[in-house]
Design a protein around this motif. Structure first.
Motif, mmCIF file in Angstrom:
data_model
loop_
_atom_site.group_PDB
_atom_site.id
_atom_site.type_symbol
_atom_site.label_atom_id
_atom_site.label_comp_id
_atom_site.label_asym_id
_atom_site.label_seq_id
_atom_site.Cartn_x
_atom_site.Cartn_y
_atom_site.Cartn_z
ATOM 1 N N SER A 219 0.842 -1.193 0.000
ATOM 2 C CA SER A 219 0.000 0.000 0.000
ATOM 3 C C SER A 219 0.880 1.245 0.000
ATOM 4 O O SER A 219 1.990 1.240 0.529
ATOM 5 N N ILE A 220 0.361 2.308 -0.613
ATOM 6 C CA ILE A 220 1.117 3.556 -0.651
ATOM 7 C C ILE A 220 0.818 4.373 0.596
ATOM 8 O O ILE A 220 -0.142 4.106 1.328
ATOM 9 N N VAL A 221 1.627 5.391 0.830
ATOM 10 C CA VAL A 221 1.522 6.217 2.027
ATOM 11 C C VAL A 221 0.532 7.356 1.769
ATOM 12 O O VAL A 221 0.509 7.948 0.686
ATOM 13 N N SER A 222 -0.281 7.662 2.758
ATOM 14 C CA SER A 222 -1.257 8.736 2.623
ATOM 15 C C SER A 222 -0.536 10.074 2.496
ATOM 16 O O SER A 222 0.593 10.236 2.967
ATOM 17 N N PRO A 223 -1.185 11.068 1.863
ATOM 18 C CA PRO A 223 -0.523 12.364 1.654
ATOM 19 C C PRO A 223 0.003 13.006 2.925
ATOM 20 O O PRO A 223 1.083 13.596 2.918
ATOM 21 N N LYS A 224 -0.730 12.899 4.037
ATOM 22 C CA LYS A 224 -0.291 13.566 5.259
ATOM 23 C C LYS A 224 0.942 12.911 5.874
ATOM 24 O O LYS A 224 1.629 13.518 6.690
ATOM 25 N N ASN A 225 1.216 11.644 5.509
ATOM 26 C CA ASN A 225 2.364 10.936 6.071
ATOM 27 C C ASN A 225 3.546 10.841 5.106
ATOM 28 O O ASN A 225 4.579 10.272 5.453
ATOM 29 N N ARG A 226 3.408 11.379 3.917
ATOM 30 C CA ARG A 226 4.490 11.257 2.933
ATOM 31 C C ARG A 226 5.747 12.004 3.358
ATOM 32 O O ARG A 226 6.850 11.667 2.947
ATOM 33 N N ARG A 227 5.569 13.013 4.183
ATOM 34 C CA ARG A 227 6.734 13.749 4.674
ATOM 35 C C ARG A 227 7.587 12.900 5.605
ATOM 36 O O ARG A 227 8.726 13.262 5.912
ATOM 37 N N LEU A 228 7.053 11.752 6.066
ATOM 38 C CA LEU A 228 7.812 10.879 6.962
ATOM 39 C C LEU A 228 8.750 9.956 6.198
ATOM 40 O O LEU A 228 9.610 9.313 6.800
ATOM 41 N N LEU A 229 8.550 9.836 4.888
ATOM 42 C CA LEU A 229 9.436 8.991 4.103
ATOM 43 C C LEU A 229 10.840 9.589 4.086
ATOM 44 O O LEU A 229 11.023 10.767 3.791
ATOM 45 N N ARG A 230 11.814 8.766 4.364
ATOM 46 C CA ARG A 230 13.171 9.277 4.554
ATOM 47 C C ARG A 230 13.714 9.965 3.312
ATOM 48 O O ARG A 230 14.376 11.004 3.395
ATOM 49 N N SER A 231 13.462 9.400 2.141
ATOM 50 C CA SER A 231 14.014 9.986 0.919
ATOM 51 C C SER A 231 13.413 11.345 0.600
ATOM 52 O O SER A 231 13.946 12.079 -0.233
ATOM 53 N N HIS A 232 12.298 11.712 1.246
ATOM 54 C CA HIS A 232 11.659 13.000 0.996
ATOM 55 C C HIS A 232 11.869 13.987 2.143
ATOM 56 O O HIS A 232 11.280 15.067 2.142
ATOM 57 N N LYS A 233 12.680 13.611 3.111
ATOM 58 C CA LYS A 233 12.984 14.522 4.213
ATOM 59 C C LYS A 233 14.116 15.470 3.817
ATOM 60 O O LYS A 233 15.004 15.105 3.047
ATOM 61 N N CYS A 234 14.085 16.656 4.396
ATOM 62 C CA CYS A 234 15.182 17.598 4.162
ATOM 63 C C CYS A 234 15.163 18.667 5.244
ATOM 64 O O CYS A 234 14.176 19.390 5.400
ATOM 65 N N LEU A 235 16.248 18.738 5.992
ATOM 66 C CA LEU A 235 16.420 19.803 6.982
ATOM 67 C C LEU A 235 17.222 20.905 6.303
ATOM 68 O O LEU A 235 18.443 20.818 6.184
ATOM 69 N N ASP A 236 16.521 21.939 5.813
ATOM 70 C CA ASP A 236 17.168 22.955 4.999
ATOM 71 C C ASP A 236 18.099 23.838 5.836
ATOM 72 O O ASP A 236 18.065 23.824 7.069
ATOM 73 N N GLU A 237 18.927 24.619 5.144
ATOM 74 C CA GLU A 237 19.944 25.430 5.814
ATOM 75 C C GLU A 237 19.315 26.500 6.711
ATOM 76 O O GLU A 237 19.848 26.816 7.776
ATOM 77 N N TYR A 238 18.199 27.056 6.278
ATOM 78 C CA TYR A 238 17.532 28.065 7.096
ATOM 79 C C TYR A 238 17.144 27.465 8.445
ATOM 80 O O TYR A 238 17.417 28.047 9.507
ATOM 81 N N SER A 239 16.532 26.285 8.423
ATOM 82 C CA SER A 239 16.120 25.645 9.671
ATOM 83 C C SER A 239 17.326 25.250 10.511
ATOM 84 O O SER A 239 17.289 25.335 11.744
ATOM 85 N N GLN A 240 18.397 24.816 9.851
ATOM 86 C CA GLN A 240 19.613 24.472 10.586
ATOM 87 C C GLN A 240 20.146 25.679 11.344
ATOM 88 O O GLN A 240 20.570 25.568 12.499
ATOM 89 N N ARG A 241 20.157 26.828 10.692
ATOM 90 C CA ARG A 241 20.647 28.041 11.358
ATOM 91 C C ARG A 241 19.796 28.384 12.577
ATOM 92 O O ARG A 241 20.324 28.703 13.647
ATOM 93 N N ILE A 242 18.482 28.340 12.395
ATOM 94 C CA ILE A 242 17.589 28.680 13.506
ATOM 95 C C ILE A 242 17.751 27.693 14.652
ATOM 96 O O ILE A 242 17.835 28.082 15.831
ATOM 97 N N LEU A 243 17.794 26.396 14.340
ATOM 98 C CA LEU A 243 17.947 25.374 15.381
ATOM 99 C C LEU A 243 19.264 25.559 16.134
ATOM 100 O O LEU A 243 19.301 25.485 17.370
#
Length: 731
Positions: free
Chosen positions: A178-202
């Motif tokens: 089964s495929i992943v629902s739209p609200k959970n697709r951000r949990l797929l590892r290949s689609h994750k990304c911690l961008d530079e802006y967020s890195q700076r803030i964190l």
């Protein structure tokens, strides 16, 4: 490389952080806060551990895709993969399939990559992240770990065709899960990304002692909800844990100075310079070993220079000077680590490099479109021809002009035609003006700035300069990728230099192997022409292949004599070129001086690359020329040329097993002793030089072909021995 496109009409998302956060300015070279600067280059690595919830574990386990790309949601649906779809590069192919995967709700990973003899990828398989079978990595079978593997067969196979395009050969779109629902697709590892802006803030919040739950929640509020984030709290925690471990330690600069001193003790040709601030803290560093300095004598005519962020825990940009050797391979000619990328820093680095190379500036240099570099080159290398990386400019077409209604239906093609089909500067300027009028782009500031600097990047303005086959900073970038296997963001300065030697050791091995193959393997001729045998005998295998490519191309050239004045004959040549399964005919003019046997073609391939073009070879065939003059056989590409740098001992190349290197070392040491003995008398020196000249004339095969000055320089220690060098600030 050319401008990027999809034949399907879909374009890859921009990886520019400015597209993700307008508030961020990643190109700034002078940040305003040291706390805000630290570890900007650190990459968030999503691990398979520390899961906070079962559903998170489900989507994270065993999924992997190198060089994770930001794949933003798009209102336009991505076309379903089909056999025959073409892409300009492997990166574009991957970006497209990831967009499709995120749209459909499954993760992706690279399952297989095949490379040719030169290490270039020619075949790739990208498939569902749930493909394959579970292979336990521990011996305790009574406690199996959760897995997402279902042996899913969904995948695409792509190959690099003869036109350097990536083409889908086979496509399988069916999944067995089964495929992943739209609200959970951000949990797929290949689609994750911690961008530079967020890195700076964190990172900034963490230094202000803000707890992780509140730190993460600030990102949630900034993004407008959890569903708008491409990362989770555990990803932020992993990043912060890594950032804390990378913070500045003590003694890095002093250890680096001690290492350089040891290198100087081992080899007089090793040179290093350190730029120290008023507090005794390391700001910039440059070094070059004896082998690199000797190689510059042969391959220092054309250099690429680029700053990247591979580097070390201090965030100092890695700035290599890279040339191309007789095989067309990258060869290092010096390297710097910089604290900033402003004009003052580049001037310091260029001056140190120029001094290291005995004041001999390169004839041509390729950089990206950076104003600080441009200013520094004008100051330090005023006679050097400066060229912008064409690929970097063409890559921005989609970003800058993609919103134009006719971008894909004519604008992009018109720009490429103006660049690559114009044979004179006047022709380019006419075509450029026509496309601005046709597409109503006279007010476009980006195009105006490009036209103002057209002599730095448009090929027709650069045809009178030898570029050794390089038009981009790809050599520098490939060097960066090469070192990426040995150093990473957690590498200290001392470790960086040690691993730097390991990487260069491998590079020397690659060149040595190519030398052996060129000397002991012969590429068969493909024609009965005598001039092909002439180049087969002297060119390295890599360059002879390039010559053969032009030789095969002469079959597509129709040559006609249009005029003759004295010994000068002028030919019109119609060259049929195939691009994207389409054939177009391009007209060239070639002048042939029969007395001098000199060929001058409008395409200027020989002037730019040192390889005779198919048009010149067609005239050679027509005029029955069997042997070409030596001027068309560049020493730069010869396999029988003995080059001194291959005999010089370095910290990363053990030449004890080389008889040539041992004999070279004996001769050098003996001559140094003799030089000390006779230097007090002009009569003795002149007599010795007469002996050397006589011996040289009798055994030309023992000469090394180098007429440059000695590579040894004077004292290069730039700080007092008793003064301690502090580690650099984190950039």
């Amino acid at each position: 490389m050319r401008g990027r496109r999809y034949s399907t009409g879909q374009y890859p998302p921009s990886s520019n952080p400015e597209d993700l956060r307008q508030e961020m300015h990643p190109t700034s070279t002078v940040p305003t806060s040291t706390e805000f600067e630290e570890n900007v280059e650190s990459t968030s690595r999503m691990t398979d551990q520390s899961c906070h919830a079962t559903n998170e574990m489900l989507f994270d386990m065993d999924e992997d895709l190198e060089d994770t790309t930001v794949v933003p949601d798009d209102e336009v649906r991505v076309e379903v993969p089909k056999s025959g779809m073409e892409f300009e590069s492997e990166k574009e192919l991957t970006a497209y399939y990831k967009r499709y995967a995120k749209q459909e709700g499954f993760g992706v990973r690279t399952q297989r990559t095949k490379k040719d003899d030169d290490g270039r990828p020619v075949y790739v398989t990208i498939g569902c992240a749930r493909g394959g079978k579970y292979q336990p990595k521990h011996s305790n079978i009574s406690r199996p770990r959760p897995t997402t593997k279902t042996d899913c067969k969904a995948k695409v196979n792509a190959t690099l065709n003869k036109n350097n395009k990536w083409v889908f050969t086979t496509v399988e779109n069916a999944h067995n899960h089964s495929i992943v629902s739209p609200k959970n697709r951000r949990l797929l590892r290949s689609h994750k990304c911690l961008d530079e802006y967020s890195q700076r803030i964190l990172n900034m919040n963490d230094r202000a002692d803000i707890r992780m739950n509140k730190n993460y929640y600030s990102s949630v509020v900034d993004a407008g909800g959890f569903e708008n984030l491409d990362f989770q709290e555990k990803d932020c925690q992993n990043f912060i844990d890594r950032a804390r471990s990378l913070r500045l330690g003590k003694g890095g600069g002093e250890v680096l100075n001690e290492y350089f001193q040891r290198m100087r003790d081992q080899n007089d040709g090793f040179v290093s310079f350190m730029d120290i601030d008023d507090e005794g803290r390391l700001r910039n560093v440059f070094w070059a070993d004896a082998r690199s300095r000797a190689a510059y004598e042969y391959f220092g005519d054309v250099v690429t220079f680029d700053t990247t962020y591979l580097t070390n825990r201090y965030g100092m940009p890695f700035a290599p000077f890279v040339g191309v050797n007789h095989h067309g391979q990258s060869i290092l000619l010096g390297v710097g680590l910089l604290s900033s990328e402003d004009t003052h820093t580049f001037v310091w680095l260029f001056r140190m490099w120029l001094y290291c190379m005995n004041g001999r500036a390169p004839k041509a240099i390729i950089t990206d479109q950076d104003q600080a570099m441009k200013n520094a080159i004008a100051i330090v290398f005023p006679e050097t021809r400066h060229r912008y990386c064409l690929w970097h400019i063409m890559r921005k077409l989609s970003e800058k002009l993609g919103s134009h209604s006719q971008f894909s239906s004519g604008l992009k093609t018109s720009i490429q035609a103006a660049l690559y089909d114009s044979q004179t500067c006047t022709e380019f300027e006419e075509r450029w003006g026509q496309l601005l009028d046709k597409y109503d782009l006279k007010g476009n500031n980006w195009l105006q700035s490009l036209y103002h600097e057209r002599t730095f990047w448009v090929p027709v303005y650069l045809k009178d300069v030898f570029w050794a086959g390089m038009s981009t900073t790809q050599q520098s970038e490939s060097m960066d990728v090469f070192f990426d296997g040995y150093v990473h963001s957690g590498t200290t300065l001392k470790e960086f230099v040690d691993q730097f030697d390991n990487a260069l050791r491998k590079m020397v091995k690659v060149e040595t192997t190519a030398d052996y193959n060129s000397s002991n393997q012969k590429i068969p001729c493909v024609s009965p022409f005598s001039f092909e045998k002439q180049f087969q005998k002297v060119f390295t295998n890599a360059k002879f292949k390039e010559f053969q490519k032009e030789l095969m191309g002469l079959m597509c050239c129709n040559c006609t004599l249009v005029s003759k004045e004295g010994c000068i004959s002028t030919f019109d040549i119609l060259d049929e070129i195939s691009i994207d399964d389409c054939t177009k005919t391009i007209h060239y003019t070639l002048d042939y001086n029969e007395e001098e046997c000199e060929l001058k073609c409008a395409c200027a391939l020989f002037e730019m690359r040192g390889i005779l073009c198919r048009h010149a070879l067609r005239v050679c065939q027509l005029k029955k020329i069997n042997v070409l003059p030596d001027r068309y056989v560049l020493d730069r590409w010869r396999k029988d040329e003995k080059r001194r740098y291959t005999l010089i001992k370095s910290s990363y190349d053990d030449l004890r097993v080389s008889g040539d290197a041992q004999r070279y070392d004996v001769v050098v040491k003996r001559c140094m002793k003799l030089a000390t003995k006779i230097s007090s008398s002009d009569e003795r020196v002149n007599a010795f030089l007469c002996y050397v000249d006589e011996f040289d004339s009798k055994c030309d095969d023992l000469t090394f072909g180098s007429k440059s000055e000695s590579t040894k320089v004077g004292s290069n220690v730039v700080v007092d021995k008793g003064k301690k060098i502090l580690s650099p600030h984190v950039v």
